[in-house]
Design an enzyme around this catalytic site. Structure first.
Site, PDB file in Angstrom:
ATOM      1  N   GLN B 130     -11.274   8.850  13.499  1.00 39.41           N
ATOM      2  CA  GLN B 130     -12.031   9.010  12.263  1.00 39.41           C
ATOM      3  C   GLN B 130     -12.888   7.771  12.018  1.00 39.41           C
ATOM      4  O   GLN B 130     -12.356   6.677  11.798  1.00 39.41           O
ATOM      5  CB  GLN B 130     -11.055   9.199  11.092  1.00 39.41           C
ATOM      6  CG  GLN B 130     -11.733   9.304   9.737  1.00 39.41           C
ATOM      7  CD  GLN B 130     -10.714   9.368   8.608  1.00 39.41           C
ATOM      8  OE1 GLN B 130      -9.650   8.786   8.690  1.00 39.41           O
ATOM      9  NE2 GLN B 130     -11.051  10.086   7.554  1.00 39.41           N
ATOM     10  N   GLY B 131     -14.202   7.941  12.033  1.00 42.16           N
ATOM     11  CA  GLY B 131     -15.089   6.806  11.813  1.00 42.16           C
ATOM     12  C   GLY B 131     -15.736   6.848  10.445  1.00 42.16           C
ATOM     13  O   GLY B 131     -16.914   7.191  10.305  1.00 42.16           O
ATOM     14  N   SER B 133     -14.594   4.264   7.533  1.00 39.59           N
ATOM     15  CA  SER B 133     -14.665   2.932   6.925  1.00 39.59           C
ATOM     16  C   SER B 133     -15.482   1.953   7.761  1.00 39.59           C
ATOM     17  O   SER B 133     -15.530   2.046   8.982  1.00 39.59           O
ATOM     18  CB  SER B 133     -13.259   2.356   6.781  1.00 39.59           C
ATOM     19  OG  SER B 133     -12.429   3.264   6.133  1.00 39.59           O
ATOM     20  N   GLU B 248      -7.048  15.193   4.492  1.00 38.35           N
ATOM     21  CA  GLU B 248      -6.386  13.934   4.811  1.00 38.35           C
ATOM     22  C   GLU B 248      -5.377  13.571   3.724  1.00 38.35           C
ATOM     23  O   GLU B 248      -4.261  13.152   4.003  1.00 38.35           O
ATOM     24  CB  GLU B 248      -7.422  12.807   4.975  1.00 38.35           C
ATOM     25  CG  GLU B 248      -6.767  11.469   5.322  1.00 38.35           C
ATOM     26  CD  GLU B 248      -7.765  10.364   5.649  1.00 38.35           C
ATOM     27  OE1 GLU B 248      -8.983  10.591   5.505  1.00 38.35           O
ATOM     28  OE2 GLU B 248      -7.321   9.272   6.047  1.00 38.35           O
ATOM     29  N   GLU B 379      -5.432   3.159  -6.217  1.00 42.41           N
ATOM     30  CA  GLU B 379      -6.291   2.936  -7.381  1.00 42.41           C
ATOM     31  C   GLU B 379      -7.412   3.969  -7.418  1.00 42.41           C
ATOM     32  O   GLU B 379      -7.786   4.463  -8.482  1.00 42.41           O
ATOM     33  CB  GLU B 379      -6.862   1.512  -7.348  1.00 42.41           C
ATOM     34  CG  GLU B 379      -5.827   0.423  -7.608  1.00 42.41           C
ATOM     35  CD  GLU B 379      -4.859   0.213  -6.440  1.00 42.41           C
ATOM     36  OE1 GLU B 379      -5.218   0.554  -5.291  1.00 42.41           O
ATOM     37  OE2 GLU B 379      -3.740  -0.274  -6.672  1.00 42.41           O
TER      38      GLU B 379
HETATM   39  C1  LIG Z   1      -3.134   2.478   8.448  1.00 43.53           C
HETATM   40  C2  LIG Z   1      -4.570   2.718   8.126  1.00 43.53           C
HETATM   41  C3  LIG Z   1      -5.277   3.593   8.891  1.00 43.53           C
HETATM   42  C4  LIG Z   1      -6.603   3.824   8.632  1.00 43.53           C
HETATM   43  N1  LIG Z   1      -7.272   4.639   9.449  1.00 43.53           N
HETATM   44  C5  LIG Z   1      -8.590   4.818   9.269  1.00 43.53           C
HETATM   45  C6  LIG Z   1      -9.334   5.591  10.169  1.00 43.53           C
HETATM   46  O1  LIG Z   1      -8.805   6.118  11.144  1.00 43.53           O
HETATM   47  N2  LIG Z   1     -10.653   5.738   9.962  1.00 43.53           N
HETATM   48  C7  LIG Z   1     -11.270   5.184   8.888  1.00 43.53           C
HETATM   49  O2  LIG Z   1     -12.443   5.400   8.733  1.00 43.53           O
HETATM   50  N3  LIG Z   1     -10.591   4.413   8.015  1.00 43.53           N
HETATM   51  C8  LIG Z   1      -9.277   4.211   8.177  1.00 43.53           C
HETATM   52  N4  LIG Z   1      -8.583   3.420   7.302  1.00 43.53           N
HETATM   53  C9  LIG Z   1      -9.336   2.717   6.258  1.00 43.53           C
HETATM   54  C10 LIG Z   1      -9.038   3.122   4.831  1.00 43.53           C
HETATM   55  O3  LIG Z   1      -9.664   4.325   4.522  1.00 43.53           O
HETATM   56  C11 LIG Z   1      -9.522   1.989   3.934  1.00 43.53           C
HETATM   57  O4  LIG Z   1      -8.703   0.886   4.180  1.00 43.53           O
HETATM   58  C12 LIG Z   1      -9.481   2.335   2.468  1.00 43.53           C
HETATM   59  O5  LIG Z   1     -10.432   3.283   2.137  1.00 43.53           O
HETATM   60  C13 LIG Z   1      -9.659   1.109   1.570  1.00 43.53           C
HETATM   61  O6  LIG Z   1     -10.782   0.376   1.911  1.00 43.53           O
HETATM   62  P1  LIG Z   1     -10.702  -1.214   2.142  1.00 43.53           P
HETATM   63  O7  LIG Z   1      -9.612  -1.456   3.098  1.00 43.53           O
HETATM   64  O8  LIG Z   1     -12.036  -1.702   2.437  1.00 43.53           O
HETATM   65  O9  LIG Z   1     -10.211  -1.800   0.734  1.00 43.53           O
HETATM   66  P2  LIG Z   1     -11.153  -2.138  -0.538  1.00 43.53           P
HETATM   67  O10 LIG Z   1     -11.985  -0.977  -0.873  1.00 43.53           O
HETATM   68  O11 LIG Z   1     -11.843  -3.423  -0.322  1.00 43.53           O
HETATM   69  O12 LIG Z   1     -10.040  -2.300  -1.637  1.00 43.53           O
HETATM   70  C14 LIG Z   1      -9.360  -3.517  -1.939  1.00 43.53           C
HETATM   71  C15 LIG Z   1      -8.589  -3.305  -3.254  1.00 43.53           C
HETATM   72  O13 LIG Z   1      -9.513  -3.046  -4.313  1.00 43.53           O
HETATM   73  C16 LIG Z   1      -9.172  -1.865  -4.981  1.00 43.53           C
HETATM   74  N5  LIG Z   1     -10.386  -1.179  -5.458  1.00 43.53           N
HETATM   75  C17 LIG Z   1     -11.496  -0.893  -4.762  1.00 43.53           C
HETATM   76  N6  LIG Z   1     -12.350  -0.159  -5.511  1.00 43.53           N
HETATM   77  C18 LIG Z   1     -11.755   0.028  -6.707  1.00 43.53           C
HETATM   78  C19 LIG Z   1     -12.103   0.708  -7.904  1.00 43.53           C
HETATM   79  N7  LIG Z   1     -13.254   1.368  -8.017  1.00 43.53           N
HETATM   80  N8  LIG Z   1     -11.233   0.696  -8.900  1.00 43.53           N
HETATM   81  C20 LIG Z   1     -10.046   0.038  -8.807  1.00 43.53           C
HETATM   82  N9  LIG Z   1      -9.661  -0.623  -7.717  1.00 43.53           N
HETATM   83  C21 LIG Z   1     -10.494  -0.616  -6.671  1.00 43.53           C
HETATM   84  C22 LIG Z   1      -8.461  -1.045  -3.928  1.00 43.53           C
HETATM   85  O14 LIG Z   1      -7.653  -0.039  -4.512  1.00 43.53           O
HETATM   86  C23 LIG Z   1      -7.671  -2.100  -3.206  1.00 43.53           C
HETATM   87  O15 LIG Z   1      -6.499  -2.339  -3.904  1.00 43.53           O
HETATM   88  C24 LIG Z   1      -7.243   3.178   7.543  1.00 43.53           C
HETATM   89  C25 LIG Z   1      -6.514   2.304   6.750  1.00 43.53           C
HETATM   90  C26 LIG Z   1      -5.192   2.057   7.027  1.00 43.53           C
HETATM   91  C27 LIG Z   1      -4.451   1.119   6.147  1.00 43.53           C
END
Ligand SMILES: Cc1cc2nc3c(=O)[nH]c(=O)nc-3n(C[C@H](O)[C@H](O)[C@H](O)COP(=O)(O)OP(=O)(O)OC[C@H]3O[C@@H](n4cnc5c(N)ncnc54)[C@H](O)[C@@H]3O)c2cc1C
Lengths: 365, 394
Positions: B130-131, B133, B248, B379
């Site tokens: 899945q691409g 993030s 998902e 969140e």
């Molecule tokens: C085990 C694992 C597998 C994954 N696999 C995939 C994958 O295969 N393909 C893929 O594309 N992605 C994947 N992901 C990515 C995942 O979708 C992202 O990590 C997720 O969407 C959060 O983005 P971020 O890590 O950039 O955190 P951020 O968005 O930077 O968040 C950091 C913190 O800020 C909070 N925050 C952000 N925005 C808000 C808001 N509007 N209100 C309140 N709080 C907020 C968040 O809740 C979090 O606590 C995976 C993640 C994990 C952990």
């Protein structure tokens, strides 16, 4: 686990009736009356005409056959409007005790008047903070009964009381005693929810008849669990009402030039409460379903429903007050009425701590 | 017996015959069967079980039979699920194509795309990644910047994706890419299927706190992608993305059933390790109460799932209800993990002891921390529940 067509219809009919006859202002008026009655006779008559007290009972037994699911749906509506009536004390608890513990003859004689609402009864079973068969200090001596009970719902307004006692051999039995029988002293008490309760003492009080025999122990436990589930349904209704009223307030009240509902701190708290509310709701529906399907682990269902509704009712009532700001602490707002009802409900039939402990034991923890 | 009972009986007998006894135990990570050109089988039993299910179309029970699926209606699919749970059958196949892309293609794919990709997913021939993030686009997914430029009969894709689970062994990846840089964020995004073996695709694994390295950063350096691989309309990929996210999240709410299943009965674990009173109760009253709370919540969650299923069937489902599942399910899982760690005491402080069972439990505790982040953080779930479920203003 969900309401069928007929049960939905029943719920809507009762909801319409309560909207007209027993909105929250009705409880307010009742609370403030000088003679503080336990319920308005007019309202009770109306509920009886709708058949509410007979909703759960199977048709063969003179009921309407909507089952626990139907009665639960009514209690949810009652909880939303805080409607005061002897539904819980008489139509649910007393009926269940007679049905589960009585002989065929007693059932035939006593149940019809409770189903029609011509008679009102209540159950006196609590001596401490909840019913405990092992610690009963009410004793049977021939056809007399001596001891004390507390937190008896609608005590002073019922026609008769069903009182748990131990006989000389230590067997649980239930005495049916007229409220005005010699040796019965009822001390009525209006609690913060505006409803009537009583402490009752019995001194060689004359018992009209005994519900006795082997079935009493398990029968009473079942009746108590059934009532616990129905009280949980009422608490669920109250919790839902609190959430909806609070959401509505957040959609309308403005500060800092925006609706206060845009503040994420408030949004997240309500969203979390909503999740917990739906878990409680699922537990109540599962418990009603367990009653209708005669599940053998009813006690677990009942304790879970009571704990989860108790916790969320208390939590949401606090959140509702807080999110209404200064308005939240005024008597003019209905929120306070729910706050108070939630605390009373939490104590009735065993509080969350008690039910959590009972659940833990049932699950071998 | 009505039709459903007959079906249940048939399923039961079929499973009894085709599911080897060794495949009726909680799954452990090393023995999961992942799809793809690099698929391996931990044992002959595992392979036999996978192949039996595959040939019956029951790797994708509710997909149409014309694409190799089982063609089951919702009731039948549920019966299969229940019977598999009853026998404790392991999931026969693991793949993001199966869980996420397939349902999205069924809703948005062209007839050619469905005919090309779905049967290969059912048969476990292709492993999907899945691409979504990117380093700069997590919760705010729509701000993604990997771009796809129009070059006539194909796109040229450049940029980077991150947290791409097992991109290093994937055959294909479904990607969100920017196809219109000037449009408002959500209106310039398209949904593309990209062959991981294409020129210009590379991956770099990232180590996790559980000691594994499940996910990667994935790089696209002027990768050529045929236009036939565009799912849905150009610049309308956001709708496809959201459809996929629905699946998902549904999956994540019940993550326990597909991830490594450490079948710890917490109560038994606690009673075997900690002091017990004469009445056979846990002496630690505080832990006992919290265990009871967890069991209640877990029971309630399973009732909530049942309620949603029944409500949906009866056409009286409150649409806010399913929005709660991911949040509730992942937090309950973590609460359970924390209780487990607490019960294990000092034995739970290593991931490299000489007891593999124990290590697995501890690794899962760490691994499951990801569940409240992946697939939309808690969140973000609360934002959705508050706004879409409760109707609070944006
Ligand atoms: C085990 C694992 C597998 C994954 N696999 C995939 C994958 O295969 N393909 C893929 O594309 N992605 C994947 N992901 C990515 C995942 O979708 C992202 O990590 C997720 O969407 C959060 O983005 P971020 O890590 O950039 O955190 P951020 O968005 O930077 O968040 C950091 C913190 O800020 C909070 N925050 C952000 N925005 C808000 C808001 N509007 N209100 C309140 N709080 C907020 C968040 O809740 C979090 O606590 C995976 C993640 C994990 C952990």
């Amino acid at each position: 686990m969900i309401l069928n067509e007929e049960q939905l219809l029943l719920r809507n009919t009762v909801a319409d009736f309560l909207n007209k006859e027993a909105p929250i202002e009705a409880l307010r008026m009742l609370r403030d009356k000088a003679d503080a009655p336990a319920w308005e006779p007019e309202l009770w008559r109306g509920l009886c005409e709708l058949g509410a007290p007979a909703a759960a009972q199977p048709e063969e037994q003179g009921g309407l056959g909507f089952g626990a699911m139907g009665m639960g749906a009514i209690m949810i509506e009652v909880g939303r409007r805080l409607s005061a009536s002897p539904l819980l004390s008489s139509a649910i608890f007393a009926q269940a005790v007679i049905r589960e513990c009585g002989s065929a003859q007693q059932i035939g004689q006593l149940l019809p008047d409770l189903l029609s609402g011509d008679a009102v009864a209540t159950v006196a079973c609590q001596e401490g903070t909840h019913f405990e068969a092992e610690t009963i200090r009410c004793f049977r001596e021939n056809n007399q009964l001596t001891g004390c009970k507390n937190l008896v719902i609608d005590a002073a307004s019922a026609d008769y009381l069903l009182v748990t006692a131990l006989d000389r051999q230590g067997h649980l039995c239930i005495g049916r005693i007229a409220s005005d029988a010699p040796g019965v002293a009822i001390t009525p008490r209006q609690l913060m929810d505006g409803r009537q309760y009583g402490s009752v003492s019995f001194t060689n009080a004359t018992v009209e008849e005994w519900l006795e025999g082997e079935q009493v122990v398990s029968g009473f436990a079942r009746a108590l669990d059934e009532t616990t589930v129905m009280l949980s349904a009422e608490m669920l209704g109250g919790s839902r009402e609190l959430l909806e009223r609070t959401v509505a307030y957040l959609q309308e009240r403005e500060q800092f030039d925006v609706k206060i509902g845009t503040f994420q701190a408030l949004q997240h708290r309500l969203a979390q409460a909503y999740c917990q509310l739906e878990l409680a709701a699922a537990s109540v529906y599962a418990a009603m379903n367990a009653l209708d399907s005669a599940a053998d682990n009813l006690a677990q269902y009942a304790s879970r429903a009571k704990t989860l509704t108790g916790d969320i009712y208390q939590h949401l009532s606090n959140e509702a007050v807080q999110m209404h700001g200064g308005m939240g602490v005024t008597d003019e707002m209905d929120i306070g009425l729910f706050l108070k009802r939630s605390r009373v409900c939490n104590q009735l039939l065993g509080d969350s701590a008690y039910h959590k402990d009972r659940f833990a034991t049932l699950r071998g923890c | 017996m009505d039709e459903r009972d007959l079906f249940r009986q048939e399923v039961r007998e079929w499973l009894e015959t085709h599911c080897p006894v060794s495949q009726r135990q909680p799954i452990v990570r090393e023995e999961q069967i992942w799809a793809g050109s690099q698929a391996t089988f931990p044992s002959a039993d595992a392979q036999a079980w996978f192949e039996a299910m595959r040939d019956r179309g029951w790797t994708a029970p509710s997909w149409p039979a014309e694409y190799g699926g089982g063609g089951l209606d919702p009731d039948q699919a549920r019966i299969l699920e229940q019977e598999m749970a009853r026998l404790r059958c392991r999931p026969p196949l693991y793949d993001m194509g199966l869980w996420m892309l397939g349902p999205a293609l069924l809703a948005y794919g062209s007839p050619e795309q469905k005919a090309t990709h779905l049967p290969r997913i059912v048969r476990g021939e292709v492993r999907w990644a899945q691409g979504y993030s990117e380093p700069g686009a997590g919760s705010d997914l729509a701000s993604l910047s990997t771009r796809a430029l129009d070059a006539g009969d194909h796109f040229v894709v450049s940029g980077t994706k991150i947290w791409t689970t097992r991109a290093d062994v994937a055959d294909w990846i479904f990607c969100l890419v920017r196809t219109d840089a000037d449009a408002p964020k959500r209106e310039g995004i398209s949904f593309l299927l990209i062959d991981m073996h294409s020129q210009g695709v590379s991956t770099r694994p990232i180590a996790l706190i559980s000691g594994e390295s499940e996910f990667c950063q994935t790089f696209f350096d002027e990768v050529k992608v045929p236009k036939a691989n565009l799912v849905g309309e150009l610049n309308e990929g956001w709708a496809v993305a959201k459809e996929l996210l629905k699946h998902e999240r549904k999956l994540m709410a019940t993550m326990e059933s597909i991830t490594e299943k450490v079948d710890v009965g917490l109560v038994e674990l606690a009673k075997s390790r900690l002091a017990v009173t004469d009445q056979g109760r846990l002496a630690n009253a505080d832990l006992r109460a919290r265990l009871a709370e967890h069991l209640m919540q877990a029971d309630a969650l399973s009732d909530l799932n049942e309620l949603i299923y029944r409500g949906m069937k009866a056409g009286q489902l409150n649409p806010a209800l399913p929005l709660t599942l991911k949040y509730i399910g992942t937090h309950e899982q973590q609460r359970k993990d924390e209780l487990m760690l607490e019960i294990l005491g000092a034995d739970g402080l290593s991931m490299m002891s000489d007891t593999p069972e124990l290590d697995r439990m501890v690794r899962n505790w760490a691994y499951n921390k990801a569940h409240t982040i992946a697939g939309g953080t808690s969140e973000i779930q609360l934002n959705i529940i508050a706004r879409r479920g409760l109707g609070l203003p944006e």
